[in-house]
Design an enzyme around this catalytic site. Structure first.
Site, PDB file in Angstrom:
ATOM      1  CG  HIS A  55      35.143  -0.709  57.161  1.00 51.87           C
ATOM      2  ND1 HIS A  55      34.301   0.533  57.789  1.00 51.87           N
ATOM      3  CD2 HIS A  55      34.425  -1.683  57.736  1.00 51.87           C
ATOM      4  CE1 HIS A  55      33.519   0.092  58.568  1.00 51.87           C
ATOM      5  NE2 HIS A  55      33.221  -1.354  58.415  1.00 51.87           N
ATOM      6  CB  CYS A  72      20.729  18.521  50.449  1.00 51.04           C
ATOM      7  SG  CYS A  72      18.920  18.163  50.313  1.00 51.04           S
TER       8      CYS A  72
HETATM    9  C1  PEP Z   1      17.059  14.282  46.782  1.00 48.67           C
HETATM   10  O1  PEP Z   1      16.299  13.671  46.598  1.00 48.67           O
HETATM   11  O2  PEP Z   1      18.001  15.054  46.368  1.00 48.67           O
HETATM   12  C2  PEP Z   1      17.867  13.808  48.313  1.00 48.67           C
HETATM   13  C3  PEP Z   1      18.826  14.623  48.836  1.00 48.67           C
HETATM   14  O3  PEP Z   1      17.374  12.838  48.967  1.00 48.67           O
HETATM   15  P1  PEP Z   1      17.757  11.375  48.913  1.00 48.67           P
HETATM   16  O4  PEP Z   1      18.754  11.177  47.750  1.00 48.67           O
HETATM   17  O5  PEP Z   1      18.020  10.798  49.893  1.00 48.67           O
HETATM   18  O6  PEP Z   1      16.316  11.006  48.343  1.00 48.67           O
END
Ligand code: PEP
Ligand code: MG
Length: 562
Positions: free
Chosen positions: A183, A496
């Site tokens: 936190h 991502c």
């Molecule tokens: C990834 O594998 O790049 C991803 C975004 O998923 P995670 O990190 O949740 O496996």
């Protein structure tokens, strides 16, 4: 002068000034038993303490949502029953009973694999301390003596501690314990206060009033620095402030390069709190909602209604901006307390994510129905993780169609044009990108897993961490191949994985044609600054040159000199 080097930077920046040391106030707990005729009075005393704590927490919750969670924990029925049970059956006094129940919960939380859940142990400690103080009628404020701007040094800081501080006087935080998702870290990040956590033993050396420098960029702490050093760091701090101001001034400007090539900057989130935090930044939406956190934070498979409420709130918080919900990506290193995964030799290659969902169709359908229902309240996109074959895509889409048909029959509204995409995080998905692109609305490259699977290097194994490198030309070519395949079929390609916010990679990825960059919200402004500072033409040339190189070192050298 003494120096500490720290790996866990919770919030970047510089803090220069006197230390203010916060020592935990020790309260002794009397373990004497009570007599049978004292039981009722003791239970009432405990219940009055819960009432007092909840009244304080309700007030605090108006300022900070963390305390809404503490409010619930203070009144949690299992905790109540645990304490009352020990008072009645074991004739323990309320304080001793409370401490035992707290210890039991802390052991459970701390043994969990997930860092987020482990850190919930500190919520339990914080709430039980509040209850203990209420039981003893003690009102403590360790910050009462803080009169000048200071760097707070503590073993750990609970939300209750931070709520008592006068934030105008806080220059920075350094805590011996804690992780970057604790936190104090979240509060520091939200308020842009420099913060280093997990520093290790400090309290023996640091005394209130001693001069300190906190370099929460490099991860260094200096105690008792000389004047020359203070001057150097003051200059660094000024430059940092100026750069932050420049980043802020960019926030309302469009996400485009100097020559007008647009890109999208989105946030990765795990829960509603993260979305609230992310919306403080200039994001174009959420490129990855790791829905598994909903499952991991629950003690049962979340019901359709529970999930619907969460997704609906998330969509509404984003007010029409994209919300990409990744369907359950559990297994591997992400476990559930209430479900036993099979023991496997290679859990990362095992029964997980879409494989489990296509096997346990009830679990999957519950989630798909909840997402579809929530899609009536915003702009939601569905994203499948870990795909390796067209068969999986066909099967997942079939279940989605079944859910849509059910909802139609039930006259429940949903977005009939909901976009469906997939993560590209396996070599199979890369090799089949051309075919996949014709069947989905978008791709999102998950470089965290893609790097691990493409290079056959475990992403969590420190011994071979040097091999886990997304600049490896094999990975770069996989990314480029995916983007090209996507674009040939008008399929937008995002990323991502952590690589999307890698300082050295952004320009290269833009040059490869990446459409969307999704990352921790706090990173968005910096990436925007970098990408707005270049032209697409230059980025394309850079990508062209990088893709011809045969080692990661050569790629990095090229990027550093560009
Ligand atoms: C990834 O594998 O790049 C991803 C975004 O998923 P995670 O990190 O949740 O496996
Ligand atoms: Mg992944």
């Amino acid at each position: 002068m003494k120096k500490w080097e720290v790996k866990k930077t919770a919030s970047k920046g510089y803090a220069i000034g006197p230390a203010y040391v916060v020592k935990k106030q020790e309260v002794t707990v009397d373990t004497a038993s009570i007599s049978a005729d004292q039981v009722d009075a003791e239970v009432s005393r405990f219940e009055a303490a819960v009432e007092k704590a909840q009244a304080d927490l309700a007030e605090l919750a108006q300022e900070n949502a963390i305390f809404a969670g503490h409010f619930a924990l203070a009144g949690d029925i299992a905790i109540h029953d645990g304490v009352v049970g020990k008072i009645k059956d074991e004739l323990m006094n309320a304080e001793a009973a409370l401490m035992q129940v707290k210890d039991e919960y802390v052991v459970i939380f701390e043994s969990m694999d997930d860092e987020y859940m482990r850190e919930r142990a500190s919520d339990m400690k914080d709430v039980s301390k509040r209850l203990l103080f209420a039981l003893k009628g003690i009102d403590d404020n360790p910050f009462a003596a803080m009169k000048e701007k200071s760097v707070i040094v503590a073993q750990d800081l609970t939300p209750s501690d931070t709520a008592k501080m006068n934030m105008d006087l806080v220059l920075g935080f350094a805590t011996e314990e804690g992780g970057v998702t604790s936190h104090v870290s979240i509060i520091a990040k939200n308020m842009a206060i420099p913060c280093l956590v997990g520093v290790g033993s400090m309290l023996e050396d640091v005394k209130t009033g001693m001069s300190m420098i906190l370099d929460a960029g490099k991860g260094e702490i200096f105690l008792d620095p000389d004047e020359a050093m203070v001057a150097v760091y003051k200059e660094k701090a000024e430059k940092f402030e100026a750069f932050q101001k420049e980043l802020e001034s960019l926030s309302s400007l469009p996400s485009e390069t100097k020559d007008g090539h647009g890109f999208s900057l989105c946030a990765n989130v795990g829960n509603i709190e993260d979305i609230k935090y992310a919306t403080q930044f200039q994001i174009e939406g959420v490129g990855l909602f790791r829905s598994e956190f909903l499952y991991m934070e629950s003690d049962h498979f979340p019901t359709e209604e529970e999930q619907f409420e969460a997704y609906k709130e998330a969509a509404q918080l984003l007010g029409g901006k994209e919300l990409t919900i990744r369907t359950l990506d559990i297994g591997g290193d992400k476990e559930l307390d209430y479900y036993e995964f099979p023991k496997e030799e290679n859990p990362f290659l095992g029964y997980r994510a879409i494989r489990m969902c296509l096997d346990q169709t009830d679990v999957f359908k519950t989630q798909l129905r909840a997402i579809l229902r929530a899609s009536a309240f915003g702009y939601i996109r569905i994203m499948y993780p870990m795909m390796i074959s067209m068969d999986e895509l066909t099967a997942a889409n079939h279940l989605l169609e079944v859910c849509k048909a059910e909802l139609k029959q039930e006259h429940v509204a949903f977005d009939e044009k909901i976009q469906v995409g997939m993560m590209i995080e396996t070599p199979a998905a890369v090799m089949m990108a051309e075919e996949f692109a014709q069947k989905v609305d978008f791709f999102s490259i998950g470089t965290n897993d893609l790097t691990q699977y493409f290079l056959a290097v475990d992403r969590g194994n420190q011994k071979i961490a040097n091999l886990y490198n997304s600049f490896n030309p094999a990975v770069l070519r996989a990314i480029y191949h995916t983007i090209q395949a996507g674009h040939r079929h008008n399929t937008k390609v995002g990323m991502c994985g952590e690589f999307a916010s890698d300082e050295k990679a952004s320009k290269l990825l833009l040059g490869m044609g990446l459409d969307e960059f999704s990352m921790s919200a706090g990173e968005v402004a910096r990436v925007k600054y970098q990408l707005r500072g270049c032209t697409f033409e230059v980025a394309e040339k850079l990508a062209d040159a990088a893709l011809k190189l045969d080692t990661a070192e050569k790629v990095l050298e090229l990027l550093e000199n560009s």
